[in-house]
Design a protein around this motif. Structure first.
Motif, PDB file in Angstrom:
ATOM      1  N   VAL A   1      21.853   3.099  -1.227  1.00 31.90           N
ATOM      2  CA  VAL A   1      22.177   2.694   0.140  1.00 31.90           C
ATOM      3  C   VAL A   1      22.290   1.180   0.253  1.00 31.90           C
ATOM      4  CG1 VAL A   1      21.341   2.645   2.524  1.00 31.90           C
ATOM      5  CG2 VAL A   1      21.177   4.748   1.200  1.00 31.90           C
ATOM      6  N   PHE A   2      21.292   0.441  -0.271  1.00 30.89           N
ATOM      7  CA  PHE A   2      21.335  -1.015  -0.054  1.00 30.89           C
ATOM      8  C   PHE A   2      22.447  -1.666  -0.855  1.00 30.89           C
ATOM      9  CE2 PHE A   2      18.477  -2.152  -3.744  1.00 30.89           C
ATOM     10  CZ  PHE A   2      19.175  -3.251  -4.204  1.00 30.89           C
ATOM     11  N   SER A   3      22.746  -1.168  -2.063  1.00 31.52           N
ATOM     12  CA  SER A   3      23.849  -1.750  -2.828  1.00 31.52           C
ATOM     13  C   SER A   3      25.185  -1.466  -2.152  1.00 31.52           C
ATOM     14  CB  SER A   3      23.842  -1.214  -4.261  1.00 31.52           C
ATOM     15  OG  SER A   3      23.972   0.197  -4.281  1.00 31.52           O
ATOM     16  N   GLY A   4      25.322  -0.250  -1.571  1.00 32.56           N
ATOM     17  CA  GLY A   4      26.552   0.075  -0.866  1.00 32.56           C
ATOM     18  C   GLY A   4      26.749  -0.778   0.371  1.00 32.56           C
ATOM     19  N   MET A   5      25.689  -0.950   1.163  1.00 37.52           N
ATOM     20  CA  MET A   5      25.803  -1.755   2.379  1.00 37.52           C
ATOM     21  C   MET A   5      25.988  -3.233   2.051  1.00 37.52           C
ATOM     22  SD  MET A   5      23.194   0.031   5.112  1.00 37.52           S
ATOM     23  CE  MET A   5      23.867  -0.941   6.458  1.00 37.52           C
ATOM     24  N   PHE A   6      25.327  -3.702   0.992  1.00 39.21           N
ATOM     25  CA  PHE A   6      25.500  -5.096   0.594  1.00 39.21           C
ATOM     26  C   PHE A   6      26.939  -5.340   0.137  1.00 39.21           C
ATOM     27  CE2 PHE A   6      24.830  -8.693  -2.426  1.00 39.21           C
ATOM     28  CZ  PHE A   6      24.378  -9.613  -1.494  1.00 39.21           C
ATOM     29  N   GLY A   7      27.488  -4.380  -0.638  1.00 46.62           N
ATOM     30  CA  GLY A   7      28.880  -4.499  -1.061  1.00 46.62           C
ATOM     31  C   GLY A   7      29.826  -4.496   0.131  1.00 46.62           C
ATOM     32  N   LEU A   8      29.549  -3.630   1.125  1.00 43.03           N
ATOM     33  CA  LEU A   8      30.354  -3.596   2.340  1.00 43.03           C
ATOM     34  C   LEU A   8      30.301  -4.931   3.059  1.00 43.03           C
ATOM     35  CD1 LEU A   8      32.009  -2.107   4.516  1.00 43.03           C
ATOM     36  CD2 LEU A   8      29.837  -1.303   5.479  1.00 43.03           C
ATOM     37  N   GLY A   9      29.110  -5.531   3.118  1.00 47.24           N
ATOM     38  CA  GLY A   9      28.970  -6.831   3.773  1.00 47.24           C
ATOM     39  C   GLY A   9      29.788  -7.915   3.090  1.00 47.24           C
TER      40      GLY A   9
ATOM     41  N   ALA B   1      14.413 -17.949   4.834  1.00 44.91           N
ATOM     42  CA  ALA B   1      14.525 -17.602   3.419  1.00 44.91           C
ATOM     43  C   ALA B   1      15.815 -16.890   3.081  1.00 44.91           C
ATOM     44  CB  ALA B   1      13.340 -16.721   3.009  1.00 44.91           C
ATOM     45  N   GLY B   2      16.622 -16.513   4.065  1.00 46.41           N
ATOM     46  CA  GLY B   2      17.835 -15.791   3.765  1.00 46.41           C
ATOM     47  C   GLY B   2      17.549 -14.337   3.435  1.00 46.41           C
ATOM     48  N   LEU B   3      18.602 -13.618   3.079  1.00 52.88           N
ATOM     49  CA  LEU B   3      18.462 -12.190   2.828  1.00 52.88           C
ATOM     50  C   LEU B   3      17.778 -11.894   1.504  1.00 52.88           C
ATOM     51  CD1 LEU B   3      21.985 -10.944   3.990  1.00 52.88           C
ATOM     52  CD2 LEU B   3      19.892 -11.175   5.317  1.00 52.88           C
ATOM     53  N   ILE B   4      18.184 -12.597   0.470  1.00 50.43           N
ATOM     54  CA  ILE B   4      17.703 -12.267  -0.869  1.00 50.43           C
ATOM     55  C   ILE B   4      16.255 -12.699  -1.062  1.00 50.43           C
ATOM     56  CG2 ILE B   4      18.021 -12.741  -3.330  1.00 50.43           C
ATOM     57  CD1 ILE B   4      21.004 -12.875  -2.839  1.00 50.43           C
ATOM     58  N   LEU B   5      15.927 -13.926  -0.671  1.00 50.59           N
ATOM     59  CA  LEU B   5      14.587 -14.441  -0.903  1.00 50.59           C
ATOM     60  C   LEU B   5      13.570 -13.919   0.098  1.00 50.59           C
ATOM     61  CD1 LEU B   5      15.437 -18.132  -1.854  1.00 50.59           C
ATOM     62  CD2 LEU B   5      14.948 -16.231  -3.376  1.00 50.59           C
ATOM     63  N   ALA B   6      14.039 -13.290   1.181  1.00 52.94           N
ATOM     64  CA  ALA B   6      13.100 -12.726   2.159  1.00 52.94           C
ATOM     65  C   ALA B   6      12.208 -11.676   1.530  1.00 52.94           C
ATOM     66  CB  ALA B   6      13.859 -12.125   3.341  1.00 52.94           C
ATOM     67  N   VAL B   7      12.738 -10.975   0.528  1.00 58.05           N
ATOM     68  CA  VAL B   7      11.946  -9.924  -0.108  1.00 58.05           C
ATOM     69  C   VAL B   7      10.701 -10.505  -0.777  1.00 58.05           C
ATOM     70  CG1 VAL B   7      13.201 -10.012  -2.314  1.00 58.05           C
ATOM     71  CG2 VAL B   7      12.103  -7.881  -1.596  1.00 58.05           C
ATOM     72  N   GLY B   8      10.777 -11.749  -1.246  1.00 57.16           N
ATOM     73  CA  GLY B   8       9.605 -12.391  -1.840  1.00 57.16           C
ATOM     74  C   GLY B   8       8.496 -12.582  -0.832  1.00 57.16           C
ATOM     75  N   LEU B   9       8.855 -12.989   0.396  1.00 56.31           N
ATOM     76  CA  LEU B   9       7.862 -13.154   1.453  1.00 56.31           C
ATOM     77  C   LEU B   9       7.302 -11.818   1.922  1.00 56.31           C
ATOM     78  CD1 LEU B   9       9.587 -15.883   3.676  1.00 56.31           C
ATOM     79  CD2 LEU B   9       7.738 -16.206   2.041  1.00 56.31           C
TER      80      LEU B   9
ATOM     81  N   LEU C   1       0.818  -1.214   0.000  1.00 51.97           N
ATOM     82  CA  LEU C   1       0.000   0.000   0.000  1.00 51.97           C
ATOM     83  C   LEU C   1       0.856   1.270   0.000  1.00 51.97           C
ATOM     84  CD1 LEU C   1      -2.977  -0.783   2.401  1.00 51.97           C
ATOM     85  CD2 LEU C   1      -2.982  -0.684  -0.089  1.00 51.97           C
ATOM     86  N   LYS C   2       1.969   1.245   0.725  1.00 51.53           N
ATOM     87  CA  LYS C   2       2.828   2.419   0.814  1.00 51.53           C
ATOM     88  C   LYS C   2       3.780   2.540  -0.370  1.00 51.53           C
ATOM     89  CE  LYS C   2       4.717   3.961   4.517  1.00 51.53           C
ATOM     90  NZ  LYS C   2       4.057   5.284   4.588  1.00 51.53           N
ATOM     91  N   GLY C   3       3.844   1.517  -1.216  1.00 50.94           N
ATOM     92  CA  GLY C   3       4.805   1.541  -2.308  1.00 50.94           C
ATOM     93  C   GLY C   3       6.235   1.363  -1.819  1.00 50.94           C
ATOM     94  N   TRP C   4       6.391   0.588  -0.748  1.00 53.49           N
ATOM     95  CA  TRP C   4       7.690   0.368  -0.131  1.00 53.49           C
ATOM     96  C   TRP C   4       8.289  -0.985  -0.505  1.00 53.49           C
ATOM     97  CZ3 TRP C   4       8.090   2.079   5.697  1.00 53.49           C
ATOM     98  CH2 TRP C   4       8.195   3.483   5.743  1.00 53.49           C
ATOM     99  N   ALA C   5       7.936  -1.516  -1.660  1.00 49.89           N
ATOM    100  CA  ALA C   5       8.468  -2.824  -2.032  1.00 49.89           C
ATOM    101  C   ALA C   5       9.993  -2.804  -2.066  1.00 49.89           C
ATOM    102  CB  ALA C   5       7.920  -3.242  -3.399  1.00 49.89           C
ATOM    103  N   LEU C   6      10.559  -1.729  -2.612  1.00 51.71           N
ATOM    104  CA  LEU C   6      12.014  -1.636  -2.685  1.00 51.71           C
ATOM    105  C   LEU C   6      12.635  -1.463  -1.304  1.00 51.71           C
ATOM    106  CD1 LEU C   6      14.419  -1.660  -4.569  1.00 51.71           C
ATOM    107  CD2 LEU C   6      14.180   0.818  -4.859  1.00 51.71           C
ATOM    108  N   MET C   7      11.885  -0.889  -0.362  1.00 54.41           N
ATOM    109  CA  MET C   7      12.412  -0.745   0.997  1.00 54.41           C
ATOM    110  C   MET C   7      12.662  -2.116   1.622  1.00 54.41           C
ATOM    111  SD  MET C   7      13.450   1.130   3.502  1.00 54.41           S
ATOM    112  CE  MET C   7      12.820   2.823   3.426  1.00 54.41           C
ATOM    113  N   GLY C   8      11.754  -3.049   1.409  1.00 56.18           N
ATOM    114  CA  GLY C   8      11.976  -4.404   1.910  1.00 56.18           C
ATOM    115  C   GLY C   8      13.212  -5.031   1.297  1.00 56.18           C
ATOM    116  N   ASP C   9      13.408  -4.818   0.002  1.00 52.68           N
ATOM    117  CA  ASP C   9      14.597  -5.327  -0.671  1.00 52.68           C
ATOM    118  C   ASP C   9      15.850  -4.670  -0.103  1.00 52.68           C
ATOM    119  OD1 ASP C   9      16.145  -6.727  -2.426  1.00 52.68           O
ATOM    120  OD2 ASP C   9      15.691  -5.485  -4.172  1.00 52.68           O
ATOM    121  N   ALA C  10      15.774  -3.346   0.097  1.00 53.36           N
ATOM    122  CA  ALA C  10      16.936  -2.610   0.590  1.00 53.36           C
ATOM    123  C   ALA C  10      17.358  -3.083   1.972  1.00 53.36           C
ATOM    124  CB  ALA C  10      16.622  -1.111   0.609  1.00 53.36           C
ATOM    125  N   VAL C  11      16.391  -3.179   2.886  1.00 51.45           N
ATOM    126  CA  VAL C  11      16.725  -3.569   4.257  1.00 51.45           C
ATOM    127  C   VAL C  11      17.227  -5.007   4.312  1.00 51.45           C
ATOM    128  CG1 VAL C  11      15.811  -3.884   6.590  1.00 51.45           C
ATOM    129  CG2 VAL C  11      15.110  -1.909   5.239  1.00 51.45           C
TER     130      VAL C  11
END
Length: 280
Positions: A100-108, A197-205, A39-49
């Motif tokens: 932000v999420f690509s930078g933090m993922f790269g850092l990880g 589901a891990g980090l990547i597949l969690a966004v699907g849930l 509803l909020k259009g935050w689909a990418l926020m879930g992916d980012a976090v």
């Protein structure tokens, strides 16, 4: 061996039972949260976090503290950084999230390859449903219960905030608390789904159940209930099917959710065309 024995075979193994348990535990909070994200259009926020918790996990391992603390801290840092940057620049929020999420993922990834650890990166990224430990069940259960309870109790306030933050503020609702509370719930839910589901597949849930329910019903209360049912069916069905398909459970769950979304979309399109023909 009879057909019934074959069908009941997955329930004879402890690792499969643990997979079913944690799948059922994370289904409710992810499904409820997905409705608000849609509803909020935050689909990418879930992916980012979900991607951004990786450096927190690695730092927690280095500092010898519980991984859940590092994951939650990193998730909240990503959410807060995204909110600050989008509110103080002309760049759109979805662009900020991507940076932000690509930078933090790269850092990880850089931190992970720089240390020696027994933790397998694939288990962090894609989950390890068949290797769930009892303490992970307790962690997922406590987080899931807490997040689900808050979302159910505050769904009307969160709904108004999702549709019209200005009206929510005018109505006297604590908009800032609702905003950052939803982000905290998102971070905690991702922590709960790490083993499942891990980090990547969690966004699907965190997206698909709400999207499917949005196509099937028109009332938000019904949307919440349908999303939970859909997520339970996909999660438990995916784990069960993966046993016979000899596939990884988490991707199988996501494939079932995708198939359900396609079916819901086809149904909604057919109903729309039928209504248009009646009007003509």
């Amino acid at each position: 061996m009879t057909l019934l024995d074959t069908l009941l075979m997955p329930f004879q193994f402890d690792f499969m039972l643990n997979a079913f348990y944690i799948g059922a535990l994370v289904a409710a909070p992810t499904a409820l949260l997905s409705c608000f994200l849609v509803l909020k259009g935050w689909a990418l926020m879930g992916d980012a976090v979900s991607h951004s918790v990786l450096p927190g996990i690695v730092l927690a391992y280095i500092l010898n503290i519980p991984l859940i603390i590092g994951a939650f801290a990193a998730g909240m840092a990503c959410a807060l950084a995204t909110g600050y940057l989008s509110g103080n620049s002309r760049v759109k929020e979805d662009t900020i999230m991507g940076v932000v999420f690509s930078g933090m993922f790269g850092l990880g990834i850089v931190l992970y390859v720089s240390i020696k650890t027994n933790a397998h990166l694939d288990h962090i990224l894609f989950g390890n449903l068949l290797g769930v430990e009892p303490h992970e069940l307790w962690t997922a259960g406590i987080i899931s219960l807490g997040v689900s309870a808050v979302l159910v109790l505050k769904w009307k306030d969160l709904l108004l905030h999702a549709f019209d933050p200005a009206q929510a503020r005018a109505a006297g609702l604590p908009v800032a608390w609702l905003h950052y509370g939803l982000l905290a719930a998102l971070s905690l839910t991702i922590v709960a789904t790490l083993s499942a589901a891990g980090l990547i597949l969690a966004v699907g849930l965190l997206i698909s159940p709400g999207a499917i329910a949005f196509l099937l019903v028109r009332r938000f209360a019904a949307m919440l209930a349908v999303a939970v049912v859909v997520c339970l069916i996909a999660t438990l069905g995916g784990i069960y099917a993966s046993f016979f398909l000899d596939s990884a459970p988490a991707p199988t769950i996501i494939l079932i959710l995708t198939a359900l979304f396609v079916l819901a979309f086809i149904r909604r399109s057919a109903l729309t065309r039928r209504a248009e023909r009646r009007q003509v």
